[in-house]
Write an enzyme that holds these catalytic residues in place. Sequence first.
Site, PDB file in Angstrom:
ATOM      1  N   ASP A   9     -22.994 -23.824   2.220  1.00  0.00           N
ATOM      2  CA  ASP A   9     -21.897 -23.267   2.864  1.00  0.00           C
ATOM      3  C   ASP A   9     -22.066 -23.762   4.451  1.00  0.00           C
ATOM      4  O   ASP A   9     -22.788 -22.903   5.061  1.00  0.00           O
ATOM      5  CB  ASP A   9     -22.025 -21.755   2.963  1.00  0.00           C
ATOM      6  CG  ASP A   9     -23.759 -21.535   3.093  1.00  0.00           C
ATOM      7  OD1 ASP A   9     -24.201 -22.264   2.960  1.00  0.00           O
ATOM      8  OD2 ASP A   9     -23.944 -20.197   3.398  1.00  0.00           O
ATOM      9  N   HIS A 242     -34.194 -24.936   5.787  1.00  0.00           N
ATOM     10  CA  HIS A 242     -34.423 -23.990   4.270  1.00  0.00           C
ATOM     11  C   HIS A 242     -33.600 -24.955   3.251  1.00  0.00           C
ATOM     12  O   HIS A 242     -34.245 -25.447   2.272  1.00  0.00           O
ATOM     13  CB  HIS A 242     -33.624 -22.782   4.246  1.00  0.00           C
ATOM     14  CG  HIS A 242     -33.990 -21.888   5.474  1.00  0.00           C
ATOM     15  ND1 HIS A 242     -35.329 -21.080   5.159  1.00  0.00           N
ATOM     16  CD2 HIS A 242     -33.461 -21.511   6.432  1.00  0.00           C
ATOM     17  CE1 HIS A 242     -35.509 -20.454   6.207  1.00  0.00           C
ATOM     18  NE2 HIS A 242     -34.526 -20.546   7.173  1.00  0.00           N
TER      19      HIS A 242
END
Length: 320
Positions: A9, A242
Amino acid sequence: MKKVILIADTGIDDAIALIYALKNPDVDLLAVVSGYGNIERDKAYRNVEYLLKLADRTDIPVIAGATRPLSGEDPIFFPNIHGAEGLGPIDPPIPEERYSNRTNFRKLFRLIKDNPGEITIVNVGRCTSLTIAWYLSPEVMGNVKETFVMGGAFLVPGNATEVAEANFFGDATAANFICKNVPNLSVIPLNVTREALLTPNQVDFIASRANTRLEKIIDPILDFYYEVYQEQEPGIEGTPQHDLAALMATLDLPGLFTYKKRKVRVQHEESYANGLSIADFRPGTTDCSGEGCSRIAMEIDQKKFVKQVIKVFADYREKR
């Protein structure tokens, strides 16, 4: 060379993971599935195409993923963290409207069929698109070699709520399905990604060696990210990468991560703990095996992480 399909995303940390995949000679990026999450699906799609154009890799197909969670509810986006367009201060010169009304998994299934038992899927966004692919064709998806998911938080606080990590919280139903049903699954949670930090000095060093259009956007988007984190967590030494950590986990670099094998469940029935990732770490428990058993990253060697990032992004190798 690792054959990878990235599901993202495409906000800032997704973009860094994508750039890493494009620059690392050990990664053969076959496709990118872009879905909603940090930003709307169409912007995520646009951002992937923009980055691939900067890299002169428009040969890599982009597949439109999900626009909202399985619940059908409107997703919550995070422009305060990733910027209005998802890439911090960068405003890609491509209209997002070009990518509306596109959802087609045919390309994804064709790639898996053409490479049976060879493809690694790395999901660094919400789990919705990956779950839909399994719903649509479990037979084809069963040919995937292994799956890595960035998500969850075990025995540590969440970042979307007190107990939930953002990817699992964003579609807890999909996250629970993936954790219960996908074979050869590795979960890369906040336990390790929160420690996968790049400091401003390290980013400056990478920027000093940037030569291409793609490399030159690393510095401004990570500077933006750092300022956001300084507001949220004053004094943090750098920005957590991340999604880059999850992608790097696929390369099985010796000593980078330590793992435990547990069955994972995600709280998905609407409650205060929605999105909570659950595994049994009570004293006396041991690694699981068989169906529904996931490998969970528990610790990361931060120095090895940074060394690998510098090696790939700055084409730098320490002298022995």
